[in-house]
Design an enzyme around this catalytic site. Structure first.
Site, PDB file in Angstrom:
ATOM      1  N   GLN A   1       0.203 -12.388   9.538  1.00 47.45           N
ATOM      2  CA  GLN A   1       0.727 -11.191   8.899  1.00 47.45           C
ATOM      3  C   GLN A   1      -0.090  -9.943   9.241  1.00 47.45           C
ATOM      4  O   GLN A   1       0.448  -8.831   9.293  1.00 47.45           O
ATOM      5  CB  GLN A   1       0.745 -11.414   7.375  1.00 47.45           C
ATOM      6  CG  GLN A   1       1.469 -10.361   6.564  1.00 47.45           C
ATOM      7  CD  GLN A   1       0.645  -9.917   5.384  1.00 47.45           C
ATOM      8  OE1 GLN A   1      -0.470  -9.446   5.536  1.00 47.45           O
ATOM      9  NE2 GLN A   1       1.212 -10.071   4.198  1.00 47.45           N
TER      10      GLN A   1
ATOM     11  N   HIS B   1      -0.482  -3.856  10.962  1.00 45.80           N
ATOM     12  CA  HIS B   1       0.613  -4.717  11.432  1.00 45.80           C
ATOM     13  C   HIS B   1       0.971  -4.483  12.898  1.00 45.80           C
ATOM     14  O   HIS B   1       2.143  -4.333  13.251  1.00 45.80           O
ATOM     15  CB  HIS B   1       1.843  -4.564  10.521  1.00 45.80           C
ATOM     16  CG  HIS B   1       1.578  -4.982   9.110  1.00 45.80           C
ATOM     17  ND1 HIS B   1       1.317  -6.294   8.765  1.00 45.80           N
ATOM     18  CD2 HIS B   1       1.482  -4.255   7.963  1.00 45.80           C
ATOM     19  CE1 HIS B   1       1.091  -6.347   7.462  1.00 45.80           C
ATOM     20  NE2 HIS B   1       1.175  -5.138   6.961  1.00 45.80           N
TER      21      HIS B   1
ATOM     22  N   SER C   1       3.599  -6.724   2.506  1.00 46.97           N
ATOM     23  CA  SER C   1       2.259  -6.640   3.113  1.00 46.97           C
ATOM     24  C   SER C   1       1.218  -7.188   2.128  1.00 46.97           C
ATOM     25  O   SER C   1       1.241  -8.370   1.810  1.00 46.97           O
ATOM     26  CB  SER C   1       1.968  -5.210   3.554  1.00 46.97           C
ATOM     27  OG  SER C   1       0.807  -5.150   4.349  1.00 46.97           O
ATOM     28  N   LEU C   2       0.304  -6.337   1.608  1.00 48.72           N
ATOM     29  CA  LEU C   2      -0.691  -6.862   0.659  1.00 48.72           C
ATOM     30  C   LEU C   2      -0.005  -7.491  -0.545  1.00 48.72           C
ATOM     31  O   LEU C   2      -0.568  -8.379  -1.201  1.00 48.72           O
ATOM     32  CB  LEU C   2      -1.651  -5.752   0.212  1.00 48.72           C
ATOM     33  CG  LEU C   2      -1.203  -4.814  -0.917  1.00 48.72           C
ATOM     34  CD1 LEU C   2      -1.584  -5.355  -2.288  1.00 48.72           C
ATOM     35  CD2 LEU C   2      -1.788  -3.447  -0.723  1.00 48.72           C
TER      36      LEU C   2
ATOM     37  N   GLN D   1       0.829  -1.196   0.000  1.00 45.62           N
ATOM     38  CA  GLN D   1       0.000   0.000   0.000  1.00 45.62           C
ATOM     39  C   GLN D   1       0.866   1.249   0.000  1.00 45.62           C
ATOM     40  O   GLN D   1       1.920   1.299   0.615  1.00 45.62           O
ATOM     41  CB  GLN D   1      -0.919   0.002   1.228  1.00 45.62           C
ATOM     42  CG  GLN D   1      -2.203   0.772   0.997  1.00 45.62           C
ATOM     43  CD  GLN D   1      -3.304   0.351   1.951  1.00 45.62           C
ATOM     44  OE1 GLN D   1      -3.370  -0.786   2.374  1.00 45.62           O
ATOM     45  NE2 GLN D   1      -4.185   1.266   2.283  1.00 45.62           N
TER      46      GLN D   1
ATOM     47  N   ARG E   1      -9.807  -8.063   3.327  1.00 44.00           N
ATOM     48  CA  ARG E   1      -8.705  -7.622   4.180  1.00 44.00           C
ATOM     49  C   ARG E   1      -8.755  -6.114   4.401  1.00 44.00           C
ATOM     50  O   ARG E   1      -8.612  -5.621   5.528  1.00 44.00           O
ATOM     51  CB  ARG E   1      -7.378  -8.031   3.531  1.00 44.00           C
ATOM     52  CG  ARG E   1      -6.119  -7.761   4.356  1.00 44.00           C
ATOM     53  CD  ARG E   1      -4.920  -8.318   3.580  1.00 44.00           C
ATOM     54  NE  ARG E   1      -3.647  -8.196   4.285  1.00 44.00           N
ATOM     55  CZ  ARG E   1      -2.808  -7.175   4.152  1.00 44.00           C
ATOM     56  NH1 ARG E   1      -3.133  -6.174   3.347  1.00 44.00           N
ATOM     57  NH2 ARG E   1      -1.659  -7.151   4.815  1.00 44.00           N
TER      58      ARG E   1
END
Length: 311
Positions: A252, A203, A94-95, A9, A119
């Site tokens: 995660q 996170h 991440s994503l 992101q 998500r």
């Protein structure tokens, strides 16, 4: 050896994918499939904005994924390049880990889009706006960032969220704790400390409700063994087992993105070349982590054609 890597992101921008879609029917097919999976004209939002709508987590996550997969699809279909033959590993930030898994065939495209929509919605809903925050600490390493976070916590959540590269670590948690961390960071030797323009504290343990939502969502979808091992964010180690992939994706959501360690581990495994799909963020991080590595960023048709000729 070569790794294909996929951004997270923050790499979204109005107009993303438009030139590629105009140049290749294979890119258009990706955007159309994602639109159909989500029941939304996400491709129109990507092309035309408005920016504030594209930046919303629930839109940005599938948009960044779709753009990167479109670049990969064009490389494969127009360039005649096969991921399973030209990449030894994949990884994503991440994503981007979902994008990497889609690229390697662990998830199909429609499933990946729906998972990222879930998500994004779940991460946004987990913490009311204004309760949490994130900050980037520049000119500091993981150990110093953790010390800053610990000192700022004072009974609230404040922890390292992203270990990006040797001089950039992101912390996440309650707004008060993050605000306390900013002057502390300067006192403790960071070059700069700045609040990030994000809508939730990603996170960190405040995301537990989102982790629970992803556990349910991932339990309901098929996961295949990826064509090549995927370096997982939370372990900085390669994974191929579908059940383990599910578990690590749940972890995660609340866990630290160990990007610096992941790049070092891939380098240790023999990777000398990193190819970033759909962005120009990770390549810079890789260079700061592994200065000797060769990095390539694929965004435009020219980028893709140049790489296809070289492989």
């Amino acid at each position: 050896m070569r790794a294909f890597i996929f951004p997270g992101q923050g790499s979204q921008a109005v107009g993303m994918g438009s030139a590629l879609a105009a140049a290749s029917p294979h890119a258009r097919e990706v955007f159309q499939e994602v639109d159909e999976a989500l029941g939304q004209k996400l491709s129109k939002l990507m092309a035309e904005g408005p920016e504030d709508q594209l930046t919303l987590t629930a839109n940005a996550q599938p948009a960044i994924m779709a753009n990167a997969i479109a670049v990969l699809r064009v490389l494969e279909r127009d360039g005649g390049i096969r991921l399973g033959e030209k990449a030894d590993f994949v990884a994503g930030h991440s994503l981007g880990e979902y994008t990497a898994l889609c690229a390697a065939g662990a998830f199909d495209l429609a499933t990946t889009a729906r998972l990222l929509r879930t998500r994004g919605d779940a991460m946004q809903a987990a913490v009311p706006v204004g309760v949490g925050a994130m900050a980037a600490l520049l000119g500091t390493d993981l150990a110093k960032a953790q010390a800053i976070a610990d000192a700022a916590a004072q009974g609230e959540v404040c922890t390292v969220a992203n270990d990006n590269d040797p001089g950039q670590v992101v912390i996440s948690g309650h707004l008060g704790a993050i605000e306390r961390a900013l002057p502390l960071a300067k006192e403790m030797g960071a070059k700069r400390a700045l609040l990030l323009p994000v809508s939730a504290p990603f996170h960190c343990p405040l995301m537990q409700a989102a982790a629970d939502a992803m556990e349910a969502a991932l339990a309901a979808v098929a996961v295949q063994s990826p064509l090549v091992p995927v370096y997982a964010n939370v372990t900085a180690a390669p994974v191929t087992d579908p059940a383990t992939i599910r578990t690590l994706l749940v972890e995660q959501v609340t866990g630290m993105v160990r990007w610096r360690e992941s790049v070092l581990a891939m380098q240790e495994a023999g990777v000398t070349e990193f190819v970033e799909f759909g962005g120009k963020v990770l390549a810079g991080m890789v260079k700061r982590i592994a200065p000797d590595a060769v990095t390539t960023s694929l965004v435009t048709m020219d980028d893709i054609e140049a790489l296809a000729k070289s492989l």
